[in-house]
Design a protein around this motif. Structure first.
Motif, PDB file in Angstrom:
ATOM      1  N   HIS A  40      -5.684   2.951   0.589  1.00 15.67           N
ATOM      2  CA  HIS A  40      -6.309   2.871   1.907  1.00 15.67           C
ATOM      3  C   HIS A  40      -7.529   1.960   1.819  1.00 15.67           C
ATOM      4  O   HIS A  40      -8.451   2.215   1.045  1.00 15.67           O
ATOM      5  CB  HIS A  40      -6.719   4.263   2.385  1.00 15.67           C
ATOM      6  N   ARG A  41      -7.521   0.889   2.609  1.00 19.69           N
ATOM      7  CA  ARG A  41      -8.632  -0.054   2.639  1.00 19.69           C
ATOM      8  C   ARG A  41      -8.973  -0.394   4.087  1.00 19.69           C
ATOM      9  O   ARG A  41      -8.187  -1.032   4.778  1.00 19.69           O
ATOM     10  CB  ARG A  41      -8.272  -1.352   1.893  1.00 19.69           C
ATOM     11  N   ALA A  42     -10.128   0.052   4.545  1.00 15.89           N
ATOM     12  CA  ALA A  42     -10.638  -0.314   5.876  1.00 15.89           C
ATOM     13  C   ALA A  42      -9.605  -0.071   6.976  1.00 15.89           C
ATOM     14  O   ALA A  42      -9.350  -0.935   7.817  1.00 15.89           O
ATOM     15  CB  ALA A  42     -11.082  -1.775   5.881  1.00 15.89           C
ATOM     16  N   GLY A  43      -8.994   1.118   6.963  1.00 16.14           N
ATOM     17  CA  GLY A  43      -8.045   1.474   8.004  1.00 16.14           C
ATOM     18  C   GLY A  43      -6.668   0.873   7.847  1.00 16.14           C
ATOM     19  O   GLY A  43      -5.834   0.990   8.749  1.00 16.14           O
ATOM     20  N   ARG A  44      -6.412   0.230   6.727  1.00 12.89           N
ATOM     21  CA  ARG A  44      -5.104  -0.367   6.461  1.00 12.89           C
ATOM     22  C   ARG A  44      -4.539   0.196   5.170  1.00 12.89           C
ATOM     23  O   ARG A  44      -5.261   0.773   4.354  1.00 12.89           O
ATOM     24  CB  ARG A  44      -5.219  -1.893   6.355  1.00 12.89           C
ATOM     25  N   LEU A  45      -3.244   0.009   5.000  1.00 15.50           N
ATOM     26  CA  LEU A  45      -2.576   0.427   3.778  1.00 15.50           C
ATOM     27  C   LEU A  45      -2.169  -0.803   2.979  1.00 15.50           C
ATOM     28  O   LEU A  45      -1.521  -1.710   3.514  1.00 15.50           O
ATOM     29  CB  LEU A  45      -1.322   1.246   4.093  1.00 15.50           C
ATOM     30  N   ARG A  46      -2.564  -0.842   1.717  1.00 20.83           N
ATOM     31  CA  ARG A  46      -2.012  -1.822   0.796  1.00 20.83           C
ATOM     32  C   ARG A  46      -0.872  -1.128   0.065  1.00 20.83           C
ATOM     33  O   ARG A  46      -1.074  -0.100  -0.586  1.00 20.83           O
ATOM     34  CB  ARG A  46      -3.067  -2.318  -0.190  1.00 20.83           C
ATOM     35  N   CYS A  47       0.314  -1.686   0.192  1.00 21.81           N
ATOM     36  CA  CYS A  47       1.517  -1.071  -0.361  1.00 21.81           C
ATOM     37  C   CYS A  47       1.770  -1.672  -1.740  1.00 21.81           C
ATOM     38  O   CYS A  47       1.783  -2.900  -1.890  1.00 21.81           O
ATOM     39  CB  CYS A  47       2.704  -1.324   0.557  1.00 21.81           C
ATOM     40  N   THR A  48       1.972  -0.809  -2.726  1.00 21.86           N
ATOM     41  CA  THR A  48       2.058  -1.276  -4.103  1.00 21.86           C
ATOM     42  C   THR A  48       3.263  -0.696  -4.828  1.00 21.86           C
ATOM     43  O   THR A  48       3.778   0.365  -4.474  1.00 21.86           O
ATOM     44  CB  THR A  48       0.784  -0.911  -4.891  1.00 21.86           C
ATOM     45  N   ILE A  49       3.691  -1.419  -5.855  1.00 21.42           N
ATOM     46  CA  ILE A  49       4.678  -0.948  -6.823  1.00 21.42           C
ATOM     47  C   ILE A  49       4.039  -1.113  -8.201  1.00 21.42           C
ATOM     48  O   ILE A  49       3.642  -2.221  -8.570  1.00 21.42           O
ATOM     49  CB  ILE A  49       5.987  -1.757  -6.753  1.00 21.42           C
ATOM     50  N   GLY A  50       3.909  -0.018  -8.922  1.00 24.15           N
ATOM     51  CA  GLY A  50       3.279  -0.100 -10.234  1.00 24.15           C
ATOM     52  C   GLY A  50       1.861  -0.620 -10.183  1.00 24.15           C
ATOM     53  O   GLY A  50       1.403  -1.279 -11.122  1.00 24.15           O
ATOM     54  N   GLY A  51       1.163  -0.352  -9.064  1.00 24.38           N
ATOM     55  CA  GLY A  51      -0.208  -0.799  -8.918  1.00 24.38           C
ATOM     56  C   GLY A  51      -0.365  -2.230  -8.461  1.00 24.38           C
ATOM     57  O   GLY A  51      -1.496  -2.711  -8.310  1.00 24.38           O
ATOM     58  N   ARG A  52       0.738  -2.932  -8.201  1.00 23.97           N
ATOM     59  CA  ARG A  52       0.684  -4.333  -7.768  1.00 23.97           C
ATOM     60  C   ARG A  52       1.136  -4.446  -6.318  1.00 23.97           C
ATOM     61  O   ARG A  52       2.112  -3.825  -5.906  1.00 23.97           O
ATOM     62  CB  ARG A  52       1.543  -5.202  -8.683  1.00 23.97           C
ATOM     63  N   GLU A  53       0.450  -5.285  -5.559  1.00 25.64           N
ATOM     64  CA  GLU A  53       0.681  -5.373  -4.121  1.00 25.64           C
ATOM     65  C   GLU A  53       2.031  -5.999  -3.782  1.00 25.64           C
ATOM     66  O   GLU A  53       2.445  -6.984  -4.394  1.00 25.64           O
ATOM     67  CB  GLU A  53      -0.420  -6.201  -3.458  1.00 25.64           C
ATOM     68  N   VAL A  54       2.684  -5.404  -2.764  1.00 27.88           N
ATOM     69  CA  VAL A  54       3.936  -5.964  -2.255  1.00 27.88           C
ATOM     70  C   VAL A  54       3.871  -6.260  -0.762  1.00 27.88           C
ATOM     71  O   VAL A  54       4.605  -7.112  -0.265  1.00 27.88           O
ATOM     72  CB  VAL A  54       5.140  -5.040  -2.548  1.00 27.88           C
ATOM     73  N   SER A  55       3.001  -5.544  -0.017  1.00 29.95           N
ATOM     74  CA  SER A  55       2.919  -5.746   1.429  1.00 29.95           C
ATOM     75  C   SER A  55       1.718  -4.982   1.963  1.00 29.95           C
ATOM     76  O   SER A  55       1.021  -4.286   1.212  1.00 29.95           O
ATOM     77  CB  SER A  55       4.197  -5.263   2.129  1.00 29.95           C
ATOM     78  N   GLY A  56       1.499  -5.094   3.275  1.00 29.08           N
ATOM     79  CA  GLY A  56       0.424  -4.357   3.917  1.00 29.08           C
ATOM     80  C   GLY A  56       0.889  -3.749   5.226  1.00 29.08           C
ATOM     81  O   GLY A  56       1.811  -4.256   5.872  1.00 29.08           O
ATOM     82  N   ILE A  57       0.258  -2.652   5.619  1.00 23.83           N
ATOM     83  CA  ILE A  57       0.555  -1.999   6.896  1.00 23.83           C
ATOM     84  C   ILE A  57      -0.771  -1.672   7.572  1.00 23.83           C
ATOM     85  O   ILE A  57      -1.673  -1.089   6.958  1.00 23.83           O
ATOM     86  CB  ILE A  57       1.376  -0.707   6.711  1.00 23.83           C
ATOM     87  N   GLY A  58      -0.893  -2.053   8.840  1.00 22.77           N
ATOM     88  CA  GLY A  58      -2.093  -1.768   9.606  1.00 22.77           C
ATOM     89  C   GLY A  58      -1.747  -1.106  10.923  1.00 22.77           C
ATOM     90  O   GLY A  58      -0.588  -1.089  11.350  1.00 22.77           O
ATOM     91  N   GLU A  59      -2.748  -0.577  11.585  1.00 21.21           N
ATOM     92  CA  GLU A  59      -2.545   0.113  12.854  1.00 21.21           C
ATOM     93  C   GLU A  59      -2.682  -0.869  14.007  1.00 21.21           C
ATOM     94  O   GLU A  59      -3.613  -1.682  14.042  1.00 21.21           O
ATOM     95  CB  GLU A  59      -3.562   1.242  13.004  1.00 21.21           C
ATOM     96  N   ARG A  60      -1.747  -0.801  14.947  1.00 24.04           N
ATOM     97  CA  ARG A  60      -1.803  -1.666  16.121  1.00 24.04           C
ATOM     98  C   ARG A  60      -3.071  -1.395  16.916  1.00 24.04           C
ATOM     99  O   ARG A  60      -3.476  -0.251  17.101  1.00 24.04           O
ATOM    100  CB  ARG A  60      -0.589  -1.435  17.021  1.00 24.04           C
ATOM    101  N   THR A  61      -3.681  -2.472  17.408  1.00 25.65           N
ATOM    102  CA  THR A  61      -4.911  -2.333  18.182  1.00 25.65           C
ATOM    103  C   THR A  61      -4.655  -2.209  19.673  1.00 25.65           C
ATOM    104  O   THR A  61      -5.570  -1.913  20.437  1.00 25.65           O
ATOM    105  CB  THR A  61      -5.822  -3.537  17.927  1.00 25.65           C
ATOM    106  N   GLY A  62      -3.416  -2.426  20.107  1.00 27.34           N
ATOM    107  CA  GLY A  62      -3.086  -2.331  21.524  1.00 27.34           C
ATOM    108  C   GLY A  62      -1.649  -2.725  21.756  1.00 27.34           C
ATOM    109  O   GLY A  62      -0.968  -3.219  20.855  1.00 27.34           O
ATOM    110  N   PRO A  63      -1.144  -2.519  22.977  1.00 28.32           N
ATOM    111  CA  PRO A  63       0.267  -2.807  23.260  1.00 28.32           C
ATOM    112  C   PRO A  63       0.617  -4.284  23.140  1.00 28.32           C
ATOM    113  O   PRO A  63       1.787  -4.638  23.001  1.00 28.32           O
ATOM    114  CB  PRO A  63       0.446  -2.304  24.699  1.00 28.32           C
TER     115      PRO A  63
END
Length: 253
Positions: A40-63
């Protein structure tokens, strides 16, 4: 495990991220499907495999923020590339933005409206793991005008172009150093005209059939069931919040 330590070359799909309404549901779905762990970093998710980054997921700010997996292409100079895209008829949805020393990025669209991102590496290069189960393996743009798209992307990013079309299906492989790194596919004739040009993200899996079944169990949908192709066994699915993406596994013996 293919691990990357240095910045990706110009034009290489180097990152994908997802803006979504419910981070908790996304974490549950993708964690179980791909075995991702999350930071979890500043309201976002850093997605990892074995501790290494593969993608990111954040929350939509509006429609107005689309819930999609966005493909990011690596660039050595973000400002120069943004100006070139604007000059070639593209649109700038998010101008050049810095994230501390991590990276600089922008969100843009090609002249047909296909949205994608640009990534200039800093301390973070983008995806550190690719081409293994749970990681990014391929990205391609579906467009109604492949000729115009080819001119745009080769002009901006310096790709080579290899025509891999088959009867009833137009396809251009985008190449760097002779290696295919992405593609341009013609939207099928039976696709409704209101479907816009768009980029599609493919994730590698160990078994496409088992993963497609798991997608359904986790509340997603299987739009196109697994089938063999020259590039592997493919399935088109959506997650438990309706976001589309594709799975690629080994072909059946």
């Amino acid at each position: 495990m293919p691990i990357r330590y240095s910045p990706w070359p110009r034009g290489m799909p180097c990152w994908v991220d997802l803006m979504i309404s419910d981070l908790g549901k996304a974490k549950e779905f993708y964690g179980q499907l791909f075995g991702w762990e999350f930071e979890h970093r500043a309201g976002r998710l850093r997605c990892t495999i074995g501790g290494r980054e593969v993608s990111g997921i954040g929350e939509r700010t509006g429609p107005e923020t689309a819930a999609v997996w966005t493909t990011y292409l690596a660039v050595p100079d973000l400002d120069v590339t943004v100006r070139a895209i604007a000059g070639a008829g593209g649109r700038i949805f998010r101008p050049a933005t810095g994230v501390g020393d991590d990276c600089r990025f922008a969100v843009v669209a090609d002249p047909s409206g296909a949205v994608f991102g640009l990534w200039q590496a800093g301390a973070r290069i983008g995806a550190q793991v690719t081409d293994e189960p749970g990681a990014l393996v391929w990205n391609e743009c579906f467009t109604a005008n492949r000729t115009a798209a080819e001119a745009f992307y080769t002009g901006i990013f310096g790709y080579g172009a290899a025509d891999l079309s088959a009867p009833g299906f137009g396809y251009t492989a985008l190449t760097l150093g002779g290696e295919a790194v992405g593609g341009l596919a013609e939207l099928p004739a039976d696709v409704p005209g209101e479907v816009p040009a768009h980029w599609v993200t493919y994730f590698a899996v160990a078994d496409a059939d088992e993963s497609a079944e798991l997608v359904a169990e986790l509340g997603g949908t299987v739009q196109n069931p697994p089938s063999d192709s020259p590039d592997g066994r493919l399935a088109a699915v959506t997650d438990n919040q309706g976001v589309p993406f594709c799975l690629v596994g080994p072909r059946r013996p």
